[in-house]
Design a protein around this motif. Structure first.
Motif, PDB file in Angstrom:
ATOM      1  N   GLN A 360      23.650 -30.965 -35.961  1.00  0.00           N
ATOM      2  CA  GLN A 360      23.368 -30.721 -37.371  1.00  0.00           C
ATOM      3  C   GLN A 360      21.893 -30.790 -37.719  1.00  0.00           C
ATOM      4  N   THR A 361      21.197 -31.741 -37.083  1.00  0.00           N
ATOM      5  CA  THR A 361      19.780 -31.918 -37.433  1.00  0.00           C
ATOM      6  C   THR A 361      18.861 -31.249 -36.430  1.00  0.00           C
ATOM      7  N   THR A 380      31.382 -31.907 -22.126  1.00  0.00           N
ATOM      8  CA  THR A 380      30.165 -31.897 -22.928  1.00  0.00           C
ATOM      9  C   THR A 380      29.021 -32.545 -22.165  1.00  0.00           C
ATOM     10  N   SER A 381      27.888 -31.887 -22.139  1.00  0.00           N
ATOM     11  CA  SER A 381      26.735 -32.429 -21.416  1.00  0.00           C
ATOM     12  C   SER A 381      26.269 -33.728 -22.056  1.00  0.00           C
ATOM     13  N   ARG A 382      25.878 -34.674 -21.234  1.00  0.00           N
ATOM     14  CA  ARG A 382      25.346 -35.927 -21.767  1.00  0.00           C
ATOM     15  C   ARG A 382      23.974 -35.698 -22.404  1.00  0.00           C
ATOM     16  N   ALA A 383      23.430 -34.512 -22.191  1.00  0.00           N
ATOM     17  CA  ALA A 383      22.096 -34.225 -22.739  1.00  0.00           C
ATOM     18  C   ALA A 383      22.151 -33.769 -24.192  1.00  0.00           C
ATOM     19  N   ILE A 384      23.355 -33.560 -24.739  1.00  0.00           N
ATOM     20  CA  ILE A 384      23.445 -33.043 -26.106  1.00  0.00           C
ATOM     21  C   ILE A 384      22.780 -34.007 -27.088  1.00  0.00           C
ATOM     22  N   SER A 385      21.733 -33.537 -27.713  1.00  0.00           N
ATOM     23  CA  SER A 385      21.071 -34.318 -28.760  1.00  0.00           C
ATOM     24  C   SER A 385      20.162 -33.369 -29.516  1.00  0.00           C
ATOM     25  N   PRO A 386      19.954 -33.635 -30.799  1.00  0.00           N
ATOM     26  CA  PRO A 386      19.167 -32.689 -31.588  1.00  0.00           C
ATOM     27  C   PRO A 386      17.711 -32.620 -31.114  1.00  0.00           C
ATOM     28  N   ILE A 387      17.198 -31.393 -31.054  1.00  0.00           N
ATOM     29  CA  ILE A 387      15.767 -31.216 -30.762  1.00  0.00           C
ATOM     30  C   ILE A 387      15.037 -31.384 -32.095  1.00  0.00           C
ATOM     31  N   LYS A 388      14.062 -32.301 -32.098  1.00  0.00           N
ATOM     32  CA  LYS A 388      13.357 -32.570 -33.350  1.00  0.00           C
ATOM     33  C   LYS A 388      12.272 -31.524 -33.605  1.00  0.00           C
TER      34      LYS A 388
END
Lengths: 393, 496
Positions: A360-361, A380-388
């Motif tokens: 979302q962010t 789901t990849s453990r790398a999933i995280s928002p790119i700032k």
């Protein structure tokens, strides 16, 4: 999400039919027979409401309420799921079981002509498990469908199953496309095995102005490829088929699904592609679609894209330096090193693509392939995280 | 249907060897270079190769898969295919598909230099009896278009071709007139010292897509020593010509070749530096050919091939260092050989082909209307040996191809079928040069153990492979970029 199917109410038909949902522009284009159009009266557009206009020989009317249809004429109404059906779309109705299926979506990026459920391979990660059914009737159905597809449609895929199992039926479908959709790129997804018969490959010469083939190759030797497609001898047939297609002046894309054992030998496969198939016009390295048979083989096939990074970097750079056109499909940007982002495409068809809550962010979400709609935690990849913002180059 | 584990698809794992050749690495006798018939290769230990040959390796070993992928062995025949080898072979040899594309027109033998090593047997400036006359040149144009190649390179040579520029002008006009309905892709090249290049000549060249190819042997002292003129100003005049050519035709329209004499071998760094100083980004380091005046002055100018290889290694060190420090400089010969090691493609270079490029890749139209399969064949004739005259521009090309000269070339023109070459691990990347062997050894087939051509090729391949084997990633990228540039220019096989 899923290709749309919905419940219907209808009157005036009792056998399956395909119709184009029509508005004023579709009428004015003159491309479609009135007898194959459903006039869309759901909009309550005054221009459509005139008696003269309604009295034209439309196949029928798409309405919210049966009473909106002109008396005595066929009509169709869709349940709430069907509210997303718009003008230009093509519906196939099955009046006896009160169902309709969306066969073409105007503006969609994943429109597929579904050729057959049959397949001569049985891939461990197949997302569309084959069934041995007699479905040659699809040829006539698809030919008829192409007449209703927008003339300015950019691209269509022909998929299955294995489309070449239709034999000359596939030629008929493509020939029909050449007449009805000469400006549309036609991309056939095929395992290429039947082209080991070079005579069959030659029947596709000059069949359509913009025809190409997407053929999967999983290894640089038969042991790996035949295992992935669960068919002894498939590797040799596909390789012979690829040469036959090239000799028949066909444009070829190689599709490599990134299963764990395939990734483990990906560099060698890249070298093999450069040495043996340098004439292909595109190579797609594709993240796995976690559905169908893949779900039963999670342990054998899953590899977190994060862990593929070194070999992806090595292989993509190797191919790109040699002038081969390479893309990464179905992989979220956050799981890839930034130097690979230019190769990553938003490849998942819109109707089955989504983002995760973490997205979302994310500042690059609109450039990202996202994930398949049916992804679960174990896929789901453990790398999933928002790119700032500002983190991207 | 039940899913099967990977082992279930191993098939019959007793394997058979596909045609392969190997060579112990001169710098590491425990390892071998192994190559397939279509030029795929790997380096492995000699012990492993022994196990491979004795049928002892098993599918679980990574080497097994690699040997399969590189078509060095075949496991289950029913599940394997040899189609990739056929395709690779066709791609490698794709220079055969369209016939000769390099056409050399010798417009005059006159020259204002008196180079001791001259390959061309030049004539004094005033002697217009050695100019190509109009009728022969027009016949040559007719013959040119009898060849099927869609792309033609027309190279004007001498002597000094600028001394007979009127003929060049007439030839270009005749060729372009005919090409209005032939629609070939034609590139004109002039091989010249570029001395006395006039504005008028340059204006004409600009209008007809000319490339200039000149000789720059190194720094002033070396160039002038190699290329004597009474005024001792060859270097200055060549530089002026390069400058004027670049200004009118563009930077990339001018390239230079290096002729390496005995003197040159002392100055590898200085030669490379001179190319950088003059703004060149490529250099072509080739040893002297044993023809023309070079043969008569061999003692003064000639040298053993080992000396050339030592020179080459030092020059290449310097070139790589130059690239690492940011100045792009490509060594053309290395690029050609590396393209054969690192890519599946063929190349446009006629002197390194099998079947030979003589008559199959190039044709020379001499000033007197005689036709030769290569420059070397023409030089032999100038020295009195007419063994390789294909014919005359009055005859159709079919008669040239049926000539005894061509038959002699062809019988020794396939490296894969020549004694010693047939067993060489580099043969699929190398070429056959029957005219060279005839000139040096008086026999088109030749004797490889004493052949300078072979020593040069083996030395170069060994040297480049050793560098590749030992080099850092940065250096590999530099060498690879030369190879890939050659590969990207290669004519690709139309269909596999």
């Amino acid at each position: 999400m899923r290709p749309l199917e919905c419940k219907i109410q209808s009157s005036g038909w009792d056998s399956p039919q395909q119709f184009k949902v029509a508005g004023l522009a579709d009428f004015a284009s003159g491309h479609y027979h009135l007898e194959r159009m459903l006039l869309d009266l759901r909009s309550h557009d005054a221009a459509l409401a005139s008696d003269n206009f309604r009295s034209l020989p439309w196949a029928g009317f798409l309405v919210e309420h049966p009473k909106d249809a002109p008396p005595g004429r066929p009509w169709l109404s869709l349940d709430v799921v069907g509210t997303s059906v718009g003008q230009g779309d093509v519906l196939e109705i099955q009046p006896r079981i009160s169902k309709a299926a969306l066969r073409y979506r105007r503006g969609g990026n994943g429109n597929v002509l579904f050729a057959t459920e049959r397949c001569n391979s049985y891939c461990v990660m197949c997302s569309q498990p084959p069934r041995q059914v007699e479905d040659d009737w699809r040829v006539a159905q698809l030919c008829s469908l192409t007449e209703l597809i927008d003339k300015d449609e950019i691209s269509l895929a022909i998929s299955g199953g294995e489309p070449t199992l239709l034999g000359t039926g596939l030629n008929r479908v493509i020939e029909t496309c050449a007449k009805t959709l000469p400006d549309t790129a036609i991309h056939v997804l095929s395992n290429g095995r039947r082209f080991a018969d070079a005579d069959y490959a030659r029947t596709f010469i000059d069949l359509h102005p913009s025809l190409s083939w997407g053929v999967p190759l999983y290894g640089s030797h038969y042991g790996l490829h035949d295992y992935v497609v669960q068919s002894a001898g498939a590797f040799a047939e596909t390789m012979r088929g690829l040469y036959a297609l090239n000799a028949a002046r066909q444009r070829i894309e190689i599709r490599v699904v990134l299963l764990r054992p395939v990734v483990e030998e990906l560099k060698r496969l890249s070298e093999y592609l450069y040495r043996n198939l340098p004439f292909v016009e595109h190579i797609a390295l594709m993240g796995l679609e976690p559905t169908g048979f893949a779900r039963a083989h999670h342990k054998d096939v899953w590899m977190d894209p994060k862990d593929m990074a070194p070999v992806l970097l090595d292989s993509v750079e190797y191919l790109a330096r040699r002038g081969l056109n390479v893309s990464l499909y179905n992989l979220p940007l956050c799981a890839l090193p930034q130097s690979l982002w230019p190769y990553a495409k938003r490849s998942i068809s819109d109707w089955k693509q989504r983002y995760l809550p973490a997205c979302q962010t994310c500042s690059v979400r609109n450039k990202c392939a996202g994930v398949f709609a049916w992804v679960t935690a174990e896929w789901t990849s453990r790398a999933i995280s928002p790119i700032k913002e500002g983190m991207e180059a | 249907m039940k899913f099967q584990p990977r082992q279930a698809f191993a098939g019959n794992t007793s394997y058979q060897l596909l045609p392969l050749r190997f060579r112990r690495l001169p710098w590491d006798r425990e390892r071998v270079f192994v190559s397939s018939m279509s030029g795929e290769w790997l380096i492995t230990s000699h012990d492993d190769l022994t196990r491979v040959v004795e049928g002892q390796i098993v599918p679980d070993e990574a080497l097994f898969a690699e040997l399969q992928a590189k078509h060095l062995l075949m496991a289950d025949q029913k599940r394997s295919t040899l189609a990739p080898i056929l395709s690779q072979y066709r791609t490698r040899k794709s220079y055969l598909e369209h016939g000769p594309s390099l056409h050399i027109f010798v417009v005059s033998l006159r020259c204002h230099h008196t180079c001791a090593y001259c390959q061309v047997s030049r004539q004094p400036q005033a002697n217009s009896g050695y100019d190509m006359p109009a009728n022969a040149s027009l016949k040559a144009v007719e013959r040119l278009f009898e060849w099927p190649s869609k792309t033609l390179t027309v190279e004007f040579q001498g002597g000094e071709p600028l001394l007979h520029f009127g003929r060049i002008r007439a030839l270009v006009e005749a060729i372009e007139k005919r090409n209005k309905y032939e629609n070939r892709d034609i590139q004109f090249v002039i091989a010249s010292t570029l001395h006395d290049l006039t504005d008028e000549q340059l204006a004409f060249m600009k209008g007809h897509r000319f490339q200039l190819s000149t000789s720059l042997d190194g720094p002033e002292w070396l160039h002038n020593a190699n290329r004597p003129r009474p005024e001792r100003d060859s270097y200055r005049r060549t530089l002026e010509g390069i400058e004027r050519g670049r200004k009118v035709l563009g930077e990339h329209a001018v390239s230079a070749l290096t002729t390496l004499t005995k003197r040159s071998l002392e100055a590898p760094e200085a030669i490379v530096e001179e190319y950088k100083k003059q703004g060149f980004h490529s250099i072509f380091l080739r040893p002297l050919s044993p023809y023309g005046f070079a043969l008569k002055t061999a003692n003064r100018n000639g040298y053993p091939i080992e000396d050339f290889l030592r020179f080459y290694a030092a020059a290449l060190d310097h070139i790589l260092a130059m690239n690492r420090s940011g100045y792009v400089m490509e060594e053309i010969y290395a690029g050609l050989l590396l393209s054969q090691l690192l890519s599946p493609f063929s190349h446009g270079y006629v002197d390194l082909r099998s079947p030979t490029g003589a008559g199959l890749g190039a044709v020379v139209y001499d000033y007197d209307g005689k036709v030769y399969p290569s420059d070397e064949a023409r030089m032999l004739a100038a020295m009195g040996d007419h063994s390789f005259v294909l014919g005359h521009v009055d005859q159709p090309i079919s008669e040239w191809l049926n000539s005894p000269a061509m038959a002699q070339i062809l019988q020794a023109g396939v490296a894969e079928a020549l004694p010693t070459c047939a067993d060489c691990a580099y043969v699929s990347m190398c070429g056959a040069d029957p005219v060279d062997h005839y000139a040096r050894q008086h026999d088109v087939i030749g004797h490889r153990p004493s052949s300078d051509f072979c020593r040069k090729q083996m030395g170069m391949f060994d040297h480049l492979l050793e560098r590749w084997d030992k080099s850092s990633l940065i250096e590999k990228r530099i060498l690879e970029s030369w190879a890939l540039r050659v590969a990207s220019r290669a004519p690709q096989a139309e269909a596999a």
